[in-house]
Design a protein around this motif. Structure first.
Motif, PDB file in Angstrom:
ATOM      1  N   LEU A 159      15.614 -15.921   1.350  1.00  0.00           N
ATOM      2  CA  LEU A 159      16.518 -15.398   2.370  1.00  0.00           C
ATOM      3  C   LEU A 159      15.718 -14.614   3.396  1.00  0.00           C
ATOM      4  CD1 LEU A 159      19.430 -15.033   3.348  1.00  0.00           C
ATOM      5  CD2 LEU A 159      19.553 -12.963   1.978  1.00  0.00           C
ATOM      6  N   SER A 160      15.722 -15.075   4.615  1.00  0.00           N
ATOM      7  CA  SER A 160      14.971 -14.417   5.674  1.00  0.00           C
ATOM      8  C   SER A 160      15.453 -12.979   5.841  1.00  0.00           C
ATOM      9  CB  SER A 160      15.162 -15.182   6.993  1.00  0.00           C
ATOM     10  OG  SER A 160      14.496 -14.528   8.048  1.00  0.00           O
ATOM     11  N   GLY A 161      14.506 -12.047   5.903  1.00  0.00           N
ATOM     12  CA  GLY A 161      14.854 -10.645   6.095  1.00  0.00           C
ATOM     13  C   GLY A 161      15.056  -9.876   4.806  1.00  0.00           C
ATOM     14  N   ASN A 162      14.923 -10.548   3.657  1.00  0.00           N
ATOM     15  CA  ASN A 162      15.066  -9.873   2.369  1.00  0.00           C
ATOM     16  C   ASN A 162      13.676  -9.519   1.842  1.00  0.00           C
ATOM     17  OD1 ASN A 162      16.353  -8.951  -0.056  1.00  0.00           O
ATOM     18  ND2 ASN A 162      15.751 -10.856  -1.039  1.00  0.00           N
ATOM     19  N   GLY A 163      13.330  -8.230   1.911  1.00  0.00           N
ATOM     20  CA  GLY A 163      11.997  -7.795   1.525  1.00  0.00           C
ATOM     21  C   GLY A 163      11.801  -7.759   0.019  1.00  0.00           C
ATOM     22  N   SER A 164      10.546  -7.687  -0.415  1.00  0.00           N
ATOM     23  CA  SER A 164      10.204  -7.653  -1.830  1.00  0.00           C
ATOM     24  C   SER A 164      10.382  -6.237  -2.380  1.00  0.00           C
ATOM     25  CB  SER A 164       8.767  -8.115  -2.049  1.00  0.00           C
ATOM     26  OG  SER A 164       8.354  -7.848  -3.374  1.00  0.00           O
ATOM     27  N   GLN A 165      11.294  -6.087  -3.311  1.00  0.00           N
ATOM     28  CA  GLN A 165      11.495  -4.785  -3.941  1.00  0.00           C
ATOM     29  C   GLN A 165      10.359  -4.481  -4.913  1.00  0.00           C
ATOM     30  OE1 GLN A 165      15.580  -4.055  -5.267  1.00  0.00           O
ATOM     31  NE2 GLN A 165      16.290  -5.707  -3.925  1.00  0.00           N
ATOM     32  N   ARG A 166       9.794  -5.515  -5.520  1.00  0.00           N
ATOM     33  CA  ARG A 166       8.662  -5.326  -6.413  1.00  0.00           C
ATOM     34  C   ARG A 166       7.494  -4.678  -5.667  1.00  0.00           C
ATOM     35  NH1 ARG A 166       7.242  -4.408 -11.385  1.00  0.00           N
ATOM     36  NH2 ARG A 166       6.880  -2.544 -10.144  1.00  0.00           N
ATOM     37  N   GLU A 167       7.179  -5.171  -4.486  1.00  0.00           N
ATOM     38  CA  GLU A 167       6.084  -4.617  -3.703  1.00  0.00           C
ATOM     39  C   GLU A 167       6.397  -3.191  -3.263  1.00  0.00           C
ATOM     40  OE1 GLU A 167       5.270  -7.241  -0.474  1.00  0.00           O
ATOM     41  OE2 GLU A 167       4.716  -8.939  -1.760  1.00  0.00           O
ATOM     42  N   ASN A 168       7.634  -2.939  -2.887  1.00  0.00           N
ATOM     43  CA  ASN A 168       8.034  -1.603  -2.462  1.00  0.00           C
ATOM     44  C   ASN A 168       7.914  -0.606  -3.615  1.00  0.00           C
ATOM     45  OD1 ASN A 168      10.371   0.573  -1.822  1.00  0.00           O
ATOM     46  ND2 ASN A 168       9.650  -0.338   0.096  1.00  0.00           N
ATOM     47  N   LEU A 169       8.342  -1.010  -4.800  1.00  0.00           N
ATOM     48  CA  LEU A 169       8.247  -0.146  -5.974  1.00  0.00           C
ATOM     49  C   LEU A 169       6.798   0.109  -6.360  1.00  0.00           C
ATOM     50  CD1 LEU A 169      11.155  -1.610  -8.121  1.00  0.00           C
ATOM     51  CD2 LEU A 169      11.049   0.676  -7.151  1.00  0.00           C
ATOM     52  N   ASP A 170       5.953  -0.894  -6.203  1.00  0.00           N
ATOM     53  CA  ASP A 170       4.527  -0.712  -6.493  1.00  0.00           C
ATOM     54  C   ASP A 170       3.917   0.349  -5.583  1.00  0.00           C
ATOM     55  OD1 ASP A 170       4.526  -2.544  -8.525  1.00  0.00           O
ATOM     56  OD2 ASP A 170       3.771  -4.207  -7.302  1.00  0.00           O
ATOM     57  N   ILE A 171       4.340   0.357  -4.313  1.00  0.00           N
ATOM     58  CA  ILE A 171       3.846   1.365  -3.369  1.00  0.00           C
ATOM     59  C   ILE A 171       4.309   2.752  -3.784  1.00  0.00           C
ATOM     60  CG2 ILE A 171       4.018   2.191  -0.983  1.00  0.00           C
ATOM     61  CD1 ILE A 171       4.252  -0.772  -0.137  1.00  0.00           C
ATOM     62  N   ILE A 172       5.590   2.858  -4.155  1.00  0.00           N
ATOM     63  CA  ILE A 172       6.123   4.153  -4.600  1.00  0.00           C
ATOM     64  C   ILE A 172       5.361   4.659  -5.810  1.00  0.00           C
ATOM     65  CG2 ILE A 172       8.122   5.302  -5.637  1.00  0.00           C
ATOM     66  CD1 ILE A 172       9.923   3.573  -3.878  1.00  0.00           C
ATOM     67  N   ASP A 173       5.243   3.811  -6.823  1.00  0.00           N
ATOM     68  CA  ASP A 173       4.623   4.240  -8.085  1.00  0.00           C
ATOM     69  C   ASP A 173       3.147   4.576  -7.921  1.00  0.00           C
ATOM     70  OD1 ASP A 173       7.104   3.792  -9.179  1.00  0.00           O
ATOM     71  OD2 ASP A 173       6.573   1.872 -10.122  1.00  0.00           O
ATOM     72  N   SER A 174       2.434   3.762  -7.152  1.00  0.00           N
ATOM     73  CA  SER A 174       0.999   3.998  -6.982  1.00  0.00           C
ATOM     74  C   SER A 174       0.709   5.215  -6.113  1.00  0.00           C
ATOM     75  CB  SER A 174       0.329   2.756  -6.375  1.00  0.00           C
ATOM     76  OG  SER A 174       0.835   2.489  -5.074  1.00  0.00           O
ATOM     77  N   SER A 175       1.695   5.670  -5.356  1.00  0.00           N
ATOM     78  CA  SER A 175       1.501   6.831  -4.474  1.00  0.00           C
ATOM     79  C   SER A 175       1.905   8.145  -5.133  1.00  0.00           C
ATOM     80  CB  SER A 175       2.309   6.643  -3.176  1.00  0.00           C
ATOM     81  OG  SER A 175       1.927   5.465  -2.493  1.00  0.00           O
ATOM     82  N   LEU A 176       2.437   8.084  -6.339  1.00  0.00           N
ATOM     83  CA  LEU A 176       2.844   9.294  -7.049  1.00  0.00           C
ATOM     84  C   LEU A 176       1.644   9.965  -7.701  1.00  0.00           C
ATOM     85  CD1 LEU A 176       6.122   8.016  -8.741  1.00  0.00           C
ATOM     86  CD2 LEU A 176       5.963   9.676  -6.866  1.00  0.00           C
ATOM     87  N   SER A 177       1.687  11.277  -7.780  1.00  0.00           N
ATOM     88  CA  SER A 177       0.617  12.028  -8.429  1.00  0.00           C
ATOM     89  C   SER A 177       0.743  11.898  -9.943  1.00  0.00           C
ATOM     90  CB  SER A 177       0.706  13.506  -8.025  1.00  0.00           C
ATOM     91  OG  SER A 177       1.852  14.117  -8.613  1.00  0.00           O
ATOM     92  N   ASP A 178      -0.279  12.359 -10.650  1.00  0.00           N
ATOM     93  CA  ASP A 178      -0.278  12.281 -12.108  1.00  0.00           C
ATOM     94  C   ASP A 178       0.786  13.177 -12.728  1.00  0.00           C
ATOM     95  OD1 ASP A 178      -2.380  10.510 -11.970  1.00  0.00           O
ATOM     96  OD2 ASP A 178      -3.921  12.057 -12.249  1.00  0.00           O
ATOM     97  N   ARG A 179       1.295  14.122 -11.963  1.00  0.00           N
ATOM     98  CA  ARG A 179       2.337  15.017 -12.490  1.00  0.00           C
ATOM     99  C   ARG A 179       3.660  14.292 -12.692  1.00  0.00           C
ATOM    100  NH1 ARG A 179       4.218  18.288 -14.532  1.00  0.00           N
ATOM    101  NH2 ARG A 179       5.225  19.842 -13.203  1.00  0.00           N
ATOM    102  N   VAL A 180       3.844  13.191 -11.999  1.00  0.00           N
ATOM    103  CA  VAL A 180       5.108  12.462 -12.073  1.00  0.00           C
ATOM    104  C   VAL A 180       4.914  11.232 -12.956  1.00  0.00           C
ATOM    105  CG1 VAL A 180       6.944  11.347 -10.770  1.00  0.00           C
ATOM    106  CG2 VAL A 180       5.658  13.225  -9.731  1.00  0.00           C
ATOM    107  N   LYS A 181       5.685  11.159 -14.023  1.00  0.00           N
ATOM    108  CA  LYS A 181       5.602  10.025 -14.953  1.00  0.00           C
ATOM    109  C   LYS A 181       6.572   8.930 -14.508  1.00  0.00           C
ATOM    110  CE  LYS A 181       4.433  13.178 -18.709  1.00  0.00           C
ATOM    111  NZ  LYS A 181       4.825  13.723 -20.045  1.00  0.00           N
TER     112      LYS A 181
END
Length: 407
Positions: A159-181
Motif C-alpha cells: 500500500l503506497s504511503g504505508n511506512g514500515s513500523q518495524r523500521e520505526n520501532l528499531d529506530i526508537i529502541d536503538s536510540s534509547l539509553s541503557d536505563r530504559v529496558k
C-alpha cells in the motif's frame, strides 16, 4: 542487438551466400569419371559425419576451448532478471480507501490506517524517554513498550504511503539509553500474527493480542515463568461482548450515503473477549488535583453497555489505583499509557502490590513527584506507535515528568 553485431551478422551471411554459389557451380561441372568422384565425395562426407557423432563428447570441449582462447563470453548474472523484476512498480493492495473517511483503507472486511511515522519523530520519542530516565532515581526500573497497529501485520500486498513500523520501532529502541529496558512487543505479536490479535473494525489489540504483550513484559521484567498466568487459566473467568463495531465503522459512517458505515466493515462485527483476574483487589478512580478517590470496577461491565471498550481498565480515566489484596510485597508499578495499552493492564495486577495507571491525555500533575511520593519501583511507558510518532502527544508526555500540567 547492437549495430556492431548486426554488421557482423550481415558479413557472415554474405560469405555463406558466396560459398553456396561456388557449390552450385561445382554441381554444374561435367567430365569423365564424374560418377566415381561423386561417390568418393559422398563416402568421405559420411565418414566425417560418423566420426563427429562418435566423438562429439570430445569435440565439443575442444570447440569450447577454442572459444575460451578467444576470450570468455560474458555470462548474464541470474540476479539481473531479479533486479529487473524488483524495479517494477509494486503491486497495489487489493482494497480501497473508504469514500467517506479517506484515511481508512478497507481490505477483506478489515480496516487499516496507513502508518506515517518517520525517523525524526521516532528519535524524538526516544529522546523524551531518555530525558525522563535520566531524571529518575537509579533504583527505579524503567520499561518501554511501543505497540504496532494492525496495518503492519494484516495488510496484504503493498500500500503506497504505508511506512514500515518495524523500521520505526528499531529506530526508537536503538536510540534509547541503557536505563530504559525495551519490551520487544513487535516480535511477540508477529509470532501470533495469524491469530485474532487485532480487531477488524478497530485499531485496538484484542485481549488475546494483549496477552502476548503481557507475556513479553513478564519475560523482560523477570516475573518468573511460574507466576505468569496461562490463557486457559484466565479463560475460566472470561466474558464476551458482541457485536462490537469499532472506530473504523464510525469513521466511515455518513447519515446519507453510509448510515451503517463501510459495507464491508458493517458485515465484519468483532467480539470482545476479556479475562477477569484470579486475584482479589481494590480499584479506585483518583482525581489528580484533589487526590480524592472513588471506588470503581476494574472491568466496568455496566459502562460497557454504552461503549464496549470501557470494559477494559482505565478507559477514559485520568488516574487509576489498584491495590492487590493478595500481594504484600513492595513492588509497585506505574503505567504511563495511551488507549492502546488498556487491554494489557489487567494482566499485570497480580505481579505487584500496587498498580497505578496514568493516562497521558487526561492526567494533570507531576508524575516525577508521584513516583517519589508513592515509592514506585517500576515504571512502564506503553503507547501505540501512532502516539509515539505524534509530536504533540510526546510533548505532553515530557511535560508530565518535567513539570506538572494543569488542565
Amino acid at each position: 542487438m547492437s549495430n556492431y553485431s548486426h554488421r557482423g551478422y550481415e558479413h557472415r551471411t554474405g560469405g555463406y551466400g558466396r560459398r553456396r554459389h561456388k557449390a552450385s557451380g561445382f554441381k554444374r561441372k561435367s567430365g569423365g569419371g564424374t560418377a566415381a568422384k561423386v561417390a568418393a565425395v559422398t563416402a568421405v562426407s559420411i565418414g566425417i559425419l560418423a566420426l563427429v557423432y562418435l566423438f562429439a563428447d570430445n569435440i565439443m570441449p575442444f570447440v569450447d576451448s577454442i572459444k575460451g582462447a578467444q576470450g570468455p563470453t560474458p555470462d548474464v548474472p541470474v540476479s539481473a532478471g531479479i533486479k529487473e523484476t524488483a524495479e517494477q512498480p509494486p503491486e497495489q493492495a487489493q482494497g480501497s480507501f473508504d469514500s467517506v473517511d479517506g484515511s481508512v483503507f478497507v481490505q477483506n472486511g478489515s480496516g487499516y490506517v496507513p502508518f506515517k511515522g518517520i525517523e525524526t519523530t521516532a528519535k524524538n520519542y526516544s529522546a523524551i524517554l531518555n530525558s525522563i530516565s535520566s531524571s529518575m532515581s537509579e533504583s527505579v526500573n524503567i520499561y518501554s513498550a511501543v505497540i504496532p497497529t494492525n496495518a503492519e501485520f494484516g495488510l496484504k500486498g503493498v500500500l503506497s504511503g504505508n511506512g514500515s513500523q518495524r523500521e520505526n520501532l528499531d529506530i526508537i529502541d536503538s536510540s534509547l539509553s541503557d536505563r530504559v529496558k525495551v519490551i520487544d512487543v513487535y516480535s511477540a505479536l508477529e509470532a501470533q500474527k495469524n491469530d485474532y490479535i487485532f480487531y477488524r473494525t478497530d485499531e485496538s489489540m484484542t485481549s488475546k493480542g494483549a496477552y502476548y504483550v503481557y507475556k513479553k513484559i513478564a519475560e523482560t521484567a523477570g516475573y518468573g515463568e511460574r507466576t505468569v498466568y496461562s490463557l486457559s487459566t484466565l479463560s475460566e473467568k472470561s466474558g464476551t461482548l458482541s457485536p462490537f463495531y469499532g472506530s473504523f465503522v464510525e469513521r466511515t459512517t455518513d447519515p446519507k450515503t453510509q448510515p451503517e458505515g463501510n459495507p464491508e466493515l458493517a458485515k465484519s462485527a468483532d467480539t470482545i473477549e476479556y479475562y477477569k483476574l484470579p486475584v482479589h483487589y481494590n480499584c479506585y478512580s483518583v482525581d489528580p488535583k484533589t487526590g480524592g478517590k472513588v471506588e470503581t470496577d476494574l472491568f466496568k461491565e455496566s459502562a460497557a453497555a454504552v461503549d464496549l471498550l470501557k470494559i477494559f481498565p482505565a478507559k477514559d480515566t485520568a488516574l487509576l489505583e489498584i491495590e492487590n489484596v493478595q500481594e504484600s510485597g513492595s513492588k509497585k508499578l506505574l503505567i504511563v499509557k495511551d488507549h492502546s495499552a488498556e487491554p494489557v493492564i489487567g494482566y499485570l495486577v497480580p505481579h505487584y502490590s500496587d498498580v497505578y495507571v496514568a493516562d497521558v491525555s487526561l492526567y494533570s500533575g507531576n508524575l516525577m513527584e508521584y513516583v517519589n511520593e508513592n515509592e514506585i519501583t517500576d515504571v512502564l511507558i506503553i503507547n501505540g506507535i501512532e502516539d509515539a510518532n505524534n509530536s504533540l502527544y510526546c510533548q505532553r508526555l515530557r511535560d508530565l515528568f518535567d513539570h506538572s500540567i494543569s488542565d
